[in-house]
Design a protein around this motif. Sequence first.
Motif, PDB file in Angstrom:
ATOM      1  N   LEU A 112      45.617  39.415  55.406  1.00 30.25           N
ATOM      2  CA  LEU A 112      46.435  38.240  54.835  1.00 30.25           C
ATOM      3  C   LEU A 112      47.310  38.773  53.917  1.00 30.25           C
ATOM      4  O   LEU A 112      48.605  38.382  53.706  1.00 30.25           O
ATOM      5  N   GLU A 113      46.780  39.849  53.133  1.00 31.19           N
ATOM      6  CA  GLU A 113      47.796  40.253  52.076  1.00 31.19           C
ATOM      7  C   GLU A 113      48.866  40.967  52.541  1.00 31.19           C
ATOM      8  O   GLU A 113      50.071  41.103  52.130  1.00 31.19           O
ATOM      9  N   ARG A 114      48.370  41.682  53.762  1.00 32.22           N
ATOM     10  CA  ARG A 114      49.734  42.633  54.273  1.00 32.22           C
ATOM     11  C   ARG A 114      50.720  41.485  54.897  1.00 32.22           C
ATOM     12  O   ARG A 114      51.790  41.900  54.984  1.00 32.22           O
ATOM     13  N   GLY A 115      50.361  40.417  55.610  1.00 31.54           N
ATOM     14  CA  GLY A 115      51.308  39.574  56.327  1.00 31.54           C
ATOM     15  C   GLY A 115      51.907  38.393  55.364  1.00 31.54           C
ATOM     16  O   GLY A 115      52.872  37.887  55.278  1.00 31.54           O
ATOM     17  N   HIS A 116      51.170  38.187  54.237  1.00 36.13           N
ATOM     18  CA  HIS A 116      51.620  36.932  53.520  1.00 36.13           C
ATOM     19  C   HIS A 116      51.941  37.067  51.945  1.00 36.13           C
ATOM     20  O   HIS A 116      52.301  36.639  50.994  1.00 36.13           O
ATOM     21  N   GLY A 117      51.517  38.489  51.575  1.00 38.36           N
ATOM     22  CA  GLY A 117      51.845  39.073  50.051  1.00 38.36           C
ATOM     23  C   GLY A 117      51.075  38.072  48.965  1.00 38.36           C
ATOM     24  O   GLY A 117      49.833  37.778  49.057  1.00 38.36           O
ATOM     25  N   ASP A 118      51.900  37.789  47.950  1.00 33.09           N
ATOM     26  CA  ASP A 118      51.077  37.036  46.980  1.00 33.09           C
ATOM     27  C   ASP A 118      50.537  35.725  47.443  1.00 33.09           C
ATOM     28  O   ASP A 118      49.876  34.942  46.902  1.00 33.09           O
ATOM     29  N   GLY A 119      50.946  35.210  48.668  1.00 31.58           N
ATOM     30  CA  GLY A 119      50.516  33.643  49.267  1.00 31.58           C
ATOM     31  C   GLY A 119      49.185  33.968  49.913  1.00 31.58           C
ATOM     32  O   GLY A 119      48.650  32.855  50.345  1.00 31.58           O
ATOM     33  N   ALA A 120      48.836  35.034  50.128  1.00 32.12           N
ATOM     34  CA  ALA A 120      47.444  35.571  50.798  1.00 32.12           C
ATOM     35  C   ALA A 120      46.116  34.652  50.055  1.00 32.12           C
ATOM     36  O   ALA A 120      45.256  34.262  50.829  1.00 32.12           O
ATOM     37  N   ALA A 121      46.212  34.719  48.782  1.00 36.47           N
ATOM     38  CA  ALA A 121      44.921  34.271  47.845  1.00 36.47           C
ATOM     39  C   ALA A 121      44.696  32.610  48.375  1.00 36.47           C
ATOM     40  O   ALA A 121      43.741  32.317  48.673  1.00 36.47           O
ATOM     41  N   GLU A 122      45.862  31.772  48.363  1.00 31.62           N
ATOM     42  CA  GLU A 122      45.851  30.559  48.713  1.00 31.62           C
ATOM     43  C   GLU A 122      45.251  30.291  50.066  1.00 31.62           C
ATOM     44  O   GLU A 122      44.654  29.440  50.443  1.00 31.62           O
ATOM     45  N   ILE A 123      45.832  31.005  51.013  1.00 34.24           N
ATOM     46  CA  ILE A 123      45.628  30.898  52.393  1.00 34.24           C
ATOM     47  C   ILE A 123      44.113  31.396  52.742  1.00 34.24           C
ATOM     48  O   ILE A 123      43.440  30.658  53.380  1.00 34.24           O
ATOM     49  N   TYR A 124      43.550  32.607  52.065  1.00 29.01           N
ATOM     50  CA  TYR A 124      42.297  32.902  52.038  1.00 29.01           C
ATOM     51  C   TYR A 124      41.191  31.586  51.709  1.00 29.01           C
ATOM     52  O   TYR A 124      40.081  31.185  52.238  1.00 29.01           O
ATOM     53  N   ALA A 125      41.783  31.005  50.389  1.00 25.31           N
ATOM     54  CA  ALA A 125      41.006  30.192  49.596  1.00 25.31           C
ATOM     55  C   ALA A 125      40.752  28.820  50.554  1.00 25.31           C
ATOM     56  O   ALA A 125      39.698  28.508  50.724  1.00 25.31           O
ATOM     57  N   TYR A 126      41.715  28.355  51.315  1.00 23.55           N
ATOM     58  CA  TYR A 126      41.527  27.207  52.318  1.00 23.55           C
ATOM     59  C   TYR A 126      40.933  27.593  53.444  1.00 23.55           C
ATOM     60  O   TYR A 126      39.936  26.871  53.970  1.00 23.55           O
ATOM     61  N   ARG A 127      40.819  28.920  53.900  1.00 24.49           N
ATOM     62  CA  ARG A 127      39.917  29.475  54.904  1.00 24.49           C
ATOM     63  C   ARG A 127      38.453  29.438  54.767  1.00 24.49           C
ATOM     64  O   ARG A 127      37.906  28.829  55.377  1.00 24.49           O
ATOM     65  N   LEU A 128      38.299  29.960  53.349  1.00 23.77           N
ATOM     66  CA  LEU A 128      36.824  29.690  52.878  1.00 23.77           C
ATOM     67  C   LEU A 128      36.392  28.310  52.648  1.00 23.77           C
ATOM     68  O   LEU A 128      35.516  27.942  53.222  1.00 23.77           O
TER      69      LEU A 128
END
Length: 263
Positions: A172-188
């Motif tokens: 996610l960090e590789r594909g979305h940069g700073d937006g990775a944390a929010e995407i990961y949070a919703y995945r979790l």
Amino acid sequence: MRDGVVVDMGGSGTRIGAVERGHVVRVHTAEVATAEDLARAVLAVNPSPAGVGVSISGSVDADRGRVLRSRAAAWAEGALRAELVSRIDAPVSVIGDGDAHALAITRLPNVRQGGIAISLGQSLAFGALNSHGALIHPCGVTGWDLGHWRVVDDATNTEAWWALGGHGLYDLERGHGDGAAEIYAYRLASFLVDAVQLFRPRTVLLTGGIVVGLGEALHGPVTEQMNTLPTSVPTPRVVFSPSRDTALFGAAVAAGLALPETR
């Protein structure tokens, strides 16, 4: 209380600490690649421990002290408890890291049981307690291994251990940069909704290096998704652990070196 030593072997390496008067202290990393190395590291902490608790990532038959499979420490597979007892001459407990994190719930003050614990590091570890604080296990001889639990996600790799572990966050960090944390949070959070509906816990403990690293970025999405639970499912209290050493606390409980805080 008995004094002893606790060990946590996971994807990020081996951490070891002393247990004194029921508290885990002097935690540090150790380089181990054999049972002999591990025994030597334990005895360096306490040359005459009253007990030793080992938490290890993977599939573990805790009753027999056997490690059936471990991505983190393949060298430990087999009769690890028997090997350590022969070298340390003290009682040894060997449990999966998911169970260790679940037992750590009992060390939290004013927490309602039962509960589930989810540790997010290089991979995902899962454990569950019943309303009396005892471990809940699957029908087989090992603890929970969610490596084939499918996460509903658009990513190519949807297995829980990957998508919610370090590999998934890295992608996610590789594909979305700073937006990775929010995407990961919703995945979790989406995963949590499924787990809560299945186990109906009163407490959810989130722990591990990713939880510590992402911190408050997880809080909003998790709270938002918990509010989508059906009205028939009580919303649990979610506890975000600030420590990377949660498994050590649970290993101490399993080895009888620390008593539960909750009653």
